[in-house]
Design an enzyme around this catalytic site. Structure first.
Site, PDB file in Angstrom:
ATOM      1  N   ARG A 210     -29.529   5.397 -34.502  1.00 42.33           N
ATOM      2  CA  ARG A 210     -29.585   6.467 -33.664  1.00 42.33           C
ATOM      3  C   ARG A 210     -31.068   7.490 -33.590  1.00 42.33           C
ATOM      4  O   ARG A 210     -31.426   7.191 -34.552  1.00 42.33           O
ATOM      5  CB  ARG A 210     -28.395   7.588 -33.771  1.00 42.33           C
ATOM      6  CG  ARG A 210     -27.103   6.871 -33.714  1.00 42.33           C
ATOM      7  CD  ARG A 210     -25.967   8.197 -33.893  1.00 42.33           C
ATOM      8  NE  ARG A 210     -24.817   7.624 -33.954  1.00 42.33           N
ATOM      9  CZ  ARG A 210     -24.054   6.665 -34.706  1.00 42.33           C
ATOM     10  NH1 ARG A 210     -24.565   6.737 -35.939  1.00 42.33           N
ATOM     11  NH2 ARG A 210     -22.786   6.442 -34.411  1.00 42.33           N
ATOM     12  N   LYS A 234     -23.330  10.272 -38.463  1.00 40.91           N
ATOM     13  CA  LYS A 234     -22.771  11.486 -38.080  1.00 40.91           C
ATOM     14  C   LYS A 234     -21.539  11.556 -39.035  1.00 40.91           C
ATOM     15  O   LYS A 234     -21.134  10.991 -39.686  1.00 40.91           O
ATOM     16  CB  LYS A 234     -21.987  10.829 -36.720  1.00 40.91           C
ATOM     17  CG  LYS A 234     -22.909  10.900 -35.538  1.00 40.91           C
ATOM     18  CD  LYS A 234     -22.097  10.776 -34.013  1.00 40.91           C
ATOM     19  CE  LYS A 234     -22.978  10.760 -32.962  1.00 40.91           C
ATOM     20  NZ  LYS A 234     -22.332  10.600 -31.884  1.00 40.91           N
ATOM     21  N   HIS A 306     -31.586   5.338 -26.863  1.00 44.61           N
ATOM     22  CA  HIS A 306     -30.202   4.972 -26.998  1.00 44.61           C
ATOM     23  C   HIS A 306     -30.232   3.579 -26.381  1.00 44.61           C
ATOM     24  O   HIS A 306     -29.501   2.557 -27.173  1.00 44.61           O
ATOM     25  CB  HIS A 306     -29.223   5.769 -26.500  1.00 44.61           C
ATOM     26  CG  HIS A 306     -27.598   5.687 -26.891  1.00 44.61           C
ATOM     27  ND1 HIS A 306     -27.644   5.957 -28.351  1.00 44.61           N
ATOM     28  CD2 HIS A 306     -26.757   5.121 -26.158  1.00 44.61           C
ATOM     29  CE1 HIS A 306     -26.074   5.483 -28.203  1.00 44.61           C
ATOM     30  NE2 HIS A 306     -25.889   5.412 -26.992  1.00 44.61           N
ATOM     31  N   ARG A 309     -31.311   1.037 -28.997  1.00 51.02           N
ATOM     32  CA  ARG A 309     -29.968   0.896 -29.822  1.00 51.02           C
ATOM     33  C   ARG A 309     -29.073  -0.310 -29.271  1.00 51.02           C
ATOM     34  O   ARG A 309     -28.581  -1.171 -29.786  1.00 51.02           O
ATOM     35  CB  ARG A 309     -29.607   2.167 -30.241  1.00 51.02           C
ATOM     36  CG  ARG A 309     -28.213   2.253 -30.872  1.00 51.02           C
ATOM     37  CD  ARG A 309     -27.767   3.459 -31.062  1.00 51.02           C
ATOM     38  NE  ARG A 309     -26.269   3.775 -31.513  1.00 51.02           N
ATOM     39  CZ  ARG A 309     -25.828   3.594 -32.829  1.00 51.02           C
ATOM     40  NH1 ARG A 309     -26.366   3.352 -33.853  1.00 51.02           N
ATOM     41  NH2 ARG A 309     -24.345   3.927 -32.771  1.00 51.02           N
ATOM     42  N   HIS A 332     -20.365   2.551 -36.568  1.00 53.00           N
ATOM     43  CA  HIS A 332     -19.211   3.129 -36.042  1.00 53.00           C
ATOM     44  C   HIS A 332     -17.864   2.819 -36.863  1.00 53.00           C
ATOM     45  O   HIS A 332     -17.846   1.740 -37.497  1.00 53.00           O
ATOM     46  CB  HIS A 332     -18.837   2.339 -34.739  1.00 53.00           C
ATOM     47  CG  HIS A 332     -19.718   2.716 -33.540  1.00 53.00           C
ATOM     48  ND1 HIS A 332     -20.347   3.907 -33.154  1.00 53.00           N
ATOM     49  CD2 HIS A 332     -20.845   1.954 -32.900  1.00 53.00           C
ATOM     50  CE1 HIS A 332     -20.994   3.977 -32.395  1.00 53.00           C
ATOM     51  NE2 HIS A 332     -21.466   2.703 -31.802  1.00 53.00           N
ATOM     52  N   TYR A 341     -20.732  -4.688 -25.652  1.00 52.40           N
ATOM     53  CA  TYR A 341     -21.776  -5.673 -25.974  1.00 52.40           C
ATOM     54  C   TYR A 341     -21.397  -7.075 -25.752  1.00 52.40           C
ATOM     55  O   TYR A 341     -21.908  -7.941 -25.314  1.00 52.40           O
ATOM     56  CB  TYR A 341     -22.325  -5.477 -27.452  1.00 52.40           C
ATOM     57  CG  TYR A 341     -22.749  -4.168 -27.639  1.00 52.40           C
ATOM     58  CD1 TYR A 341     -23.859  -3.488 -26.980  1.00 52.40           C
ATOM     59  CD2 TYR A 341     -22.289  -3.419 -28.702  1.00 52.40           C
ATOM     60  CE1 TYR A 341     -23.998  -2.309 -26.929  1.00 52.40           C
ATOM     61  CE2 TYR A 341     -22.550  -2.117 -28.629  1.00 52.40           C
ATOM     62  CZ  TYR A 341     -23.739  -1.526 -28.012  1.00 52.40           C
ATOM     63  OH  TYR A 341     -23.938  -0.209 -28.404  1.00 52.40           O
TER      64      TYR A 341
END
Length: 356
Positions: A210, A234, A306, A309, A332, A341
């Site tokens: 990120r 995160k 982004h 990414r 994730h 994707y």
């Protein structure tokens, strides 16, 4: 926004907040939440508390005096009135003079409030070891997600990805062709930051981390031998993320000029830095967003970090057909977010078959 300016803005907001919001802020710093996230949350709280005062829900003159009992006794109807207030305030929406804020903005506001309520009703402890109150009205409020199929998202996004040879083509364009589009006056600024800009873009394209993770990379976090970059994900979790070999050259070229060009000292631990008034400091996210937009628009289409990414994730899935691997690479917790994707690649495969 520069880190110094960000801290100043945060301090201004803290000055008008009720004491329990300051406790929340201090608690989330230890997680740690990023300063950018906390700044956005504080802005949402200022908006919400201002509404509580202006609407008369809180019988006080300033938001500093909004008591815990106001939040404890807030009804679902009160919150629904606040949401309607957001929808009907045109000036809050920068994209239109006719409509209120977008559903995305409303969801962000509710997410910030949910975080505060969770802290007050579950996480904080008073002198008796109990939370400040137990009633969490936010659990009664539903958020509406933007309605869009995977096919629609894939169609909208794939034109903004640099897939296949375009990944290297984009880097080569910045390296060799972009300067030809510049005026003589703009050349010096470009060449001053060329190696750094290439290294930043290469890192995201090669690892899929990120933007917030990229700007917070320190010198010690990057290992050119193992081709691993350590980042804070995160939620404050540390992660070791592999990056593709093509990025290594750009890192080495940047490191060759970093010290002299940006006048760094041993105290400057940030990997990506900028120079302002002869003082080196960590580059901020908005500067990276601007440079990515500038180069990508000149190359093909204006994109955000982004989207870079997304580019890595799509290319990685095309090579591996593994949603688990892509999820791990992106940091994730589940594979659900990688469905996009797979849809993009499936469309590409279908188009290839149709051309046979």
């Amino acid at each position: 926004m520069k880190r110094e300016q960000l801290i100043q803005n945060i301090e201004k907001l803290k000055h008008v907040m009720p004491p329990y919001v300051l406790e929340y802020y201090q608690s989330k710093l230890t997680v740690p939440y990023s300063l950018n996230t906390l700044y956005e949350y504080l802005k949402e709280y200022e908006r919400f508390f201002s509404w509580l005062v202006d609407s008369g829900v809180a019988d006080v003159d300033k938001i500093t005096d909004v008591s815990l009992s106001v939040l404890e006794n807030l009804t679902k109807r009160d919150l629904e009135s606040f949401i309607l207030y957001l929808r009907e305030r045109p000036r809050l929406n920068t994209h239109s003079t006719r409509y209120g804020v977008s559903q995305t903005t409303i969801n962000r506001t509710l997410s910030a409030l949910s975080s505060l309520y969770k802290y007050l009703t579950e996480e904080v402890e008073n002198e008796d070891g109990e939370p400040y109150f137990y009633r969490n009205v936010m659990k009664k409020v539903q958020t509406k997600k933007k309605s869009e199929t995977l096919a629609s998202r894939a169609e909208n996004i794939k034109g903004k990805l640099f897939l296949g040879d375009e990944t290297q083509g984009f880097l080569d364009y910045i390296d060799s062709e972009y300067e030809k589009t510049l005026s003589n006056r703009a050349h010096s600024s470009f060449f001053k930051n060329k190696e750094r800009d290439l290294a930043i873009i290469a890192l995201i394209l090669a690892s899929g981390i990120r933007l917030s993770e990229a700007v917070n990379v320190d010198l010690r976090d990057l290992n050119l031998n193992t081709m691993i970059v350590e980042v804070t994900r995160k939620g404050g979790k540390r992660d070791a993320v592999p990056f593709a070999p093509f990025a290594k050259t750009y890192f080495e070229r940047y490191l060759e000029v970093r010290s002299q060009r940006y006048k760094t000292t041993a105290k400057d631990t940030a990997f990506f830095v900028t120079l302002y008034r002869d003082i080196a400091s960590r580059i901020d996210p908005s500067s990276v967003e601007k440079l990515v937009a500038k180069y990508s628009q000149a190359f093909k289409v204006r994109v955000t970090p982004h989207k870079l990414r997304h580019t890595l994730a799509t290319r990685l899935y095309a090579q591996t057909n593994s949603q688990v691997l892509v999820s791990n690479q992106l940091g994730h917790a589940s594979t659900q977010v990688t469905d996009l994707y797979t849809h993009i690649i499936n469309e590409e495969q279908k188009n290839a078959l149709d051309s046979l």
